[in-house]
Scaffold this motif. Structure first.
Motif, mmCIF file in Angstrom:
data_model
loop_
_atom_site.group_PDB
_atom_site.id
_atom_site.type_symbol
_atom_site.label_atom_id
_atom_site.label_comp_id
_atom_site.label_asym_id
_atom_site.label_seq_id
_atom_site.Cartn_x
_atom_site.Cartn_y
_atom_site.Cartn_z
ATOM 1 N N THR A 227 0.842 -1.201 0.000
ATOM 2 C CA THR A 227 0.000 0.000 0.000
ATOM 3 C C THR A 227 0.877 1.251 0.000
ATOM 4 O OG1 THR A 227 0.014 0.081 2.399
ATOM 5 C CG2 THR A 227 -1.809 -1.131 1.357
ATOM 6 N N ASP A 228 0.248 2.387 -0.250
ATOM 7 C CA ASP A 228 0.963 3.663 -0.166
ATOM 8 C C ASP A 228 1.553 3.856 1.226
ATOM 9 O OD1 ASP A 228 0.283 4.220 -2.752
ATOM 10 O OD2 ASP A 228 -1.454 5.439 -2.241
ATOM 11 N N PRO A 268 0.627 3.428 -12.877
ATOM 12 C CA PRO A 268 -0.185 4.238 -11.943
ATOM 13 C C PRO A 268 0.443 5.610 -11.737
ATOM 14 C CG PRO A 268 1.088 2.601 -10.740
ATOM 15 C CD PRO A 268 1.402 2.395 -12.190
ATOM 16 N N GLN A 270 -0.863 8.670 -11.451
ATOM 17 C CA GLN A 270 -1.434 9.538 -10.437
ATOM 18 C C GLN A 270 -1.010 9.089 -9.047
ATOM 19 O OE1 GLN A 270 -2.638 12.226 -11.181
ATOM 20 N NE2 GLN A 270 -3.748 12.991 -9.400
ATOM 21 N N ARG A 271 -0.916 7.783 -8.857
ATOM 22 C CA ARG A 271 -0.475 7.248 -7.573
ATOM 23 C C ARG A 271 0.970 7.685 -7.307
ATOM 24 N NH1 ARG A 271 0.414 0.960 -5.833
ATOM 25 N NH2 ARG A 271 0.973 1.492 -3.678
ATOM 26 N N ARG A 274 0.968 11.314 -6.231
ATOM 27 C CA ARG A 274 0.528 11.503 -4.837
ATOM 28 C C ARG A 274 1.609 11.047 -3.851
ATOM 29 N NH1 ARG A 274 -2.611 15.149 -6.088
ATOM 30 N NH2 ARG A 274 -4.647 14.664 -6.967
ATOM 31 N N MET A 300 -4.266 3.597 1.377
ATOM 32 C CA MET A 300 -4.031 4.183 0.060
ATOM 33 C C MET A 300 -4.371 5.667 0.077
ATOM 34 S SD MET A 300 -2.772 1.738 -1.627
ATOM 35 C CE MET A 300 -2.822 2.040 -3.392
ATOM 36 N N LEU A 303 -6.611 9.586 -4.585
ATOM 37 C CA LEU A 303 -6.027 9.927 -5.881
ATOM 38 C C LEU A 303 -6.554 11.251 -6.427
ATOM 39 C CD1 LEU A 303 -5.887 6.500 -7.792
ATOM 40 C CD2 LEU A 303 -4.032 7.742 -6.663
#
Lengths: 404, 473
Positions: A227-228, A268, A270-271, A274, A300, A303
């Protein structure tokens, strides 16, 4: 430039482009004078931009894309059918010097596939850097990718010639490494990072030159299930333990010759974006990983809106803050206000009382900041409680050019 | 403060970034106490020279550093209003608003800051986007570029190229003027035209190859590209000719990749090479020594590596600090004055020098030159640690029964931390290795009092006897 060299350059630039690191910053300012070639400016220069929006600062190439490792995400893994090529040390030196003299680049970013042994590969890379510095008195920027499996004394040698050293962690945890990069080991990578960190700190204290622009790393985003929050926790640990100058995030991107174990997806982007914003919050805005993660959902990041705005919308009780009295830490939490804007606010309010018009001149982000701020002519008490606040200040969803 | 002058004063400045002219004018105007409303600035050929009054010279102005920097930047701006704006800034700074530049919300400061930012960007883009082309001439090779900046920045941009390309003969041609660096000086000249620049360069095709190959079609984002590299610059950058085709083909290229089934490897898995790769690293002392000899010294001064000496499997290994002058010349450890003292102590304890392994923590002689003499210079902690890996591997390969560290440097090399000798003198463990800490023989040589020297030597010999007994046990 002759045809064979051109062909090699095409293969070995293509093979290197998945490394996101591009910076030519952090080196002490220096100039070669009238006998050598090159200079460094401190903040680095981007000499061109490709249609992917990324900059070309350094000549980023591999010494060779032959590789004995079999990392599933990598176009150069040994089981890939990609075309292979190999530069000689002299070819890399000549290319660097000739590109540099025409003002195409700030210097060299050299990485390599693992041929014969990690030591052999590392020695050749060091040889390139040494030749540039010695024979051409090259004072431009050199970034060397360090091979953590190489003998530790080679790191000690690499730091003599490079401005920056880096080892790519590539995947945020040991389990992912074992699955996707069987020849790599998180412990070995961290040991090498630790060794570089120690030497960099000692050399700075002793006023010697050893990788003066520090070290950096890269993590691939979207190749594994981390995960982020997991990615950011790893970054946070790396920044703390090894004082990395940068962690680069590289959205896992489709490659020609994909691996069976790792199906291709749209990158990804955009991920990735961020994560960079969140990374900045950790380093320059006093946020903790927990706070950044709290702005998102199930580990997460959101977005659609930036992580600072996401955090602020979930912590409305902390706002609005008075621009003319709030301390720096609090102002840094206001969406739309960057570190430089906050410093300008603090400098200006020593001499004057700031009103909305004044703020509009201090920041281009006033639209986003407004609901969170108080000035003598503005008090957003009702606005902050509105249910539709998010919709009112979130940017309209932008269509990404390739993948919606 | 006196009264303002009744009529407008006209100030005539040169074309472009006439910073000197402006400075002189500002000094005079401030000295004459003329407010901004009373002054009109004109510049370039268009101005009417005859109406301009001659003002007396003024005292140099002392502006805050940030203000002086801003004036220098804004002077390069193409906006004809720049001089009037700058004079208003100076007027207010000298009239008591000393901290004015800290108030970035002030409309005047804001406007000037934006102008300064535009110049900084223009300069940065010029440093980045100038493309030299190489030409062979009778006087040697020259590098020539044609560039079209937005503002009057040629002189402000030149020092960057001087610092970077000090060894080359280079020229930048612009529609406003030209600058050439040759013979150790910058030479400015008249406006140039594009056709004065060379047509092409042998490396441009290769550079375009690189540009095309480093582009990732899966990340197409032309908005970001154009934000940082606006189209106005493209015509003087050879690589940008590749952009339309790259953009056109990107979507299809990515589609292709996504649709293609993962292919089986064409080549057999190189099992043996992979196995051999993992077993690499020096496996004998000779191999390690070859690596050390071929490596770059990690201390200043050194000329050669001084390698360890003695039998593999020796009962005792001595790890000295670093080779000295004599060791460096002959390439053998422990043969200088300190080595001779060690020999005497070894003899006293009945240890055969040929049976022990002798080496140094730092493999190179670090020295500073004083005339013809080479003076020993102690390695720093960081330098000692640069060498640790070699020492560790060396001891792994020699496998001595007991490792003796004479002195703090050796102890640092063996443990990675500073160990005070005085308190720890005697048997000591270096990680897995049984060892012994004692003083460095050269510390005995340096003692001024002969009696203390004798006592020190006796204690040193006593250490040797204990080392002998420990190694035999």
């Amino acid at each position: 430039m002759d045809e064979t060299l051109s062909k090699k350059l095409r293969i070995l630039a293509d093979a290197a482009k998945y490394d996101a690191s591009c910076a030519s910053s952090g080196a002490p300012k220096r100039a070669a004078g009238t006998k050598g070639l090159g200079s460094t400016t401190g903040s680095g220069i981007c000499h061109a931009y490709t249609p992917d929006g990324r900059c070309i600062s350094l000549l980023k190439i591999l010494l060779t894309n032959y590789c004995l490792y079999d990392c599933a995400y990598c176009i150069n893994r040994r089981s890939s059918n990609v075309r292979r090529a190999r530069f000689t040390v002299q070819e890399v030196v000549d290319l660097t010097v000739n590109f540099y003299k025409r003002n195409y680049i700030e210097g060299l970013f050299l990485s390599s596939g693992i041929v014969k042994t990690p030591d052999h590969t590392m020695e050749e890379m060091i040889e390139v850097a040494k030749k540039l510095r010695r024979e051409h008195r090259f004072a431009g920027y050199i970034h060397l990718k360090t091979i953590p499996e190489a003998s530790p004394w080679l790191i000690e040698q690499a730091g003599l010639w490079a401005d920056r050293l880096s080892i790519n962690l590539e995947l945020p945890n040991q389990q992912s490494l074992e699955t996707l990069a069987p020849e790599k080991n998180g412990g070995t990578i961290r040991a090498a990072m630790g060794q570089m960190h120690e030497r960099i700190v000692e050399a700075k204290a002793e006023k010697r030159r050893f990788s003066p622009a520090g070290q950096s790393t890269q993590m691939i985003v979207g190749a594994d299930a981390t995960t982020d929050e997991g990615v950011l926790r790893t970054s946070d640990g790396l920044y703390r333990r090894y004082a990395l100058r940068r962690v680069y995030y590289s959205a896992f991107s489709p490659i020609p010759e994909p691996s069976k174990v790792l199906p291709l997806k749209a990158p990804p982007l955009q991920r990735e974006h961020r994560l960079y914003q969140a990374d900045w919050l950790l380093r320059f805005y006093g946020f903790s990983v927990d706070e950044v993660a709290a702005g998102g959902d199930a580990g997460m990041l959101d977005l659609d809106i930036d992580p600072k705005l996401a955090w602020a919308l979930k912590h409305r009780e902390r706002f609005p803050v008075d621009v003319n009295t709030a301390d720096r830490e609090l102002l840094l939490r206001v969406p739309g206000l960057g570190t430089r804007v906050v410093d300008r606010i603090i400098a200006a309010r020593r001499h004057t009382t700031l009103r909305l018009d004044d703020l509009a001149r201090l920041t281009p982000g006033l639209k986003r900041a407004r609901p969170f701020l108080i000035t003598p002519d503005h008090r957003p008490t009702r606005l902050i409680d509105r249910q539709d606040l998010r919709a009112r200040i979130a940017p309209k969803p932008a269509q990404l050019e390739l993948f919606g | 403060m006196g009264r303002a002058a009744p009529s407008l004063v006209q100030i005539q400045l040169g074309a472009g970034a006439d910073l000197d002219g402006f400075r002189a004018a500002a000094r005079s105007l401030i000295a004459a106490n003329l407010p901004p409303e009373a002054v009109v600035f004109t510049s370039g050929e268009a101005a009417d020279l005859f109406g301009a009054p001659v003002l007396p010279e003024g005292e140099p102005l002392s502006l805050p550093r940030a203000a002086a920097d801003l004036v220098g930047l804004v002077a390069c701006h193409r906006d004809p209003e720049r001089w009037a704006l700058l004079y208003r800034l100076i007027w207010r700074l000298t009239l008591g608003e000393k901290a004015l530049l800290e108030v970035m919300s002030d409309p005047l400061v804001h406007r000037l800051a934006m102008m300064g930012k535009a110049i900084r960007r223009d300069l940065h883009k010029m440093h980045a986007f100038v493309r030299f082309r190489r030409v062979e001439t009778a006087e040697g090779e020259r590098y020539i570029a044609w560039f079209e900046p937005d503002n009057h920045i040629l002189a402000a941009a030149a020092p960057f190229f001087r610092n970077r390309f000090g060894a080359l003969d280079w020229t930048i041609l612009t529609p406003e003027g030209r600058v050439r660096w040759t013979g150790g000086a910058l030479h400015y000249g008249p406006p140039a035209t594009r056709d004065e620049a060379p047509e092409g360069d042998g490396f441009e095709a290769g550079w375009r190859d690189y540009y095309e190959s480093t582009f990732n079609p899966a990340r197409l984002n032309t908005t970001a590209m154009r934000a940082e590299m606006p189209k106005k610059y493209w015509r003087n950058m050879p690589e940008t000719a590749a952009i339309p085709a790259l953009v056109r083909a990107a979507t299809a290229r990515v589609g292709d990749m996504m649709e293609r089934e993962p292919a089986l490897p064409v080549k057999r898995n190189p099992d043996r090479a992979v196995a051999a790769m993992q077993a690499a690293g020096p496996r004998s002392l000779e191999q390690l020594n070859r690596i050390i000899s071929a490596s770059e010294p990690l201390v200043p001064g050194a000329t050669r590596a001084v390698l360890g000496e003695g039998p593999v499997g020796a009962a005792i290994a001595f790890v000295g600090e670093q080779p000295g002058d004599q060791e460096d010349l002959e390439g053998r450890p422990f043969i200088g004055p300190a080595g001779q003292l060690l020999d005497r102590a070894l003899a006293e304890a009945g240890i055969d020098r040929a049976s022990v392994y002798l080496t140094n923590a730092v493999k190179h002689f670090k020295f500073v030159r004083r005339g013809t003499r080479r003076i020993h210079d102690s390695p720093t902690a960081g330098e000692v640690k640069h060498y640790r890996w070699w020492l560790e591997r060396e001891l792994d390969l020699v496998r001595p029964g007991l490792v003796v560290a004479p002195g703090a440097t050796a102890a640092l090399a063996l443990t990675g931390t500073a160990i005070p000798i005085g308190r720890n003198r005697g048997p000591f463990r270096f990680g897995e290795r049984p060892g012994f800490l004692t003083v460095h023989p050269s510390s005995l040589l340096r003692h001024p009092d002969p009696e203390a020297r004798e006592e020190g030597f006796a204690a040193y010999c006593e250490d040797m006897r204990r080392i002998r007994d420990l190694a035999a046990a």
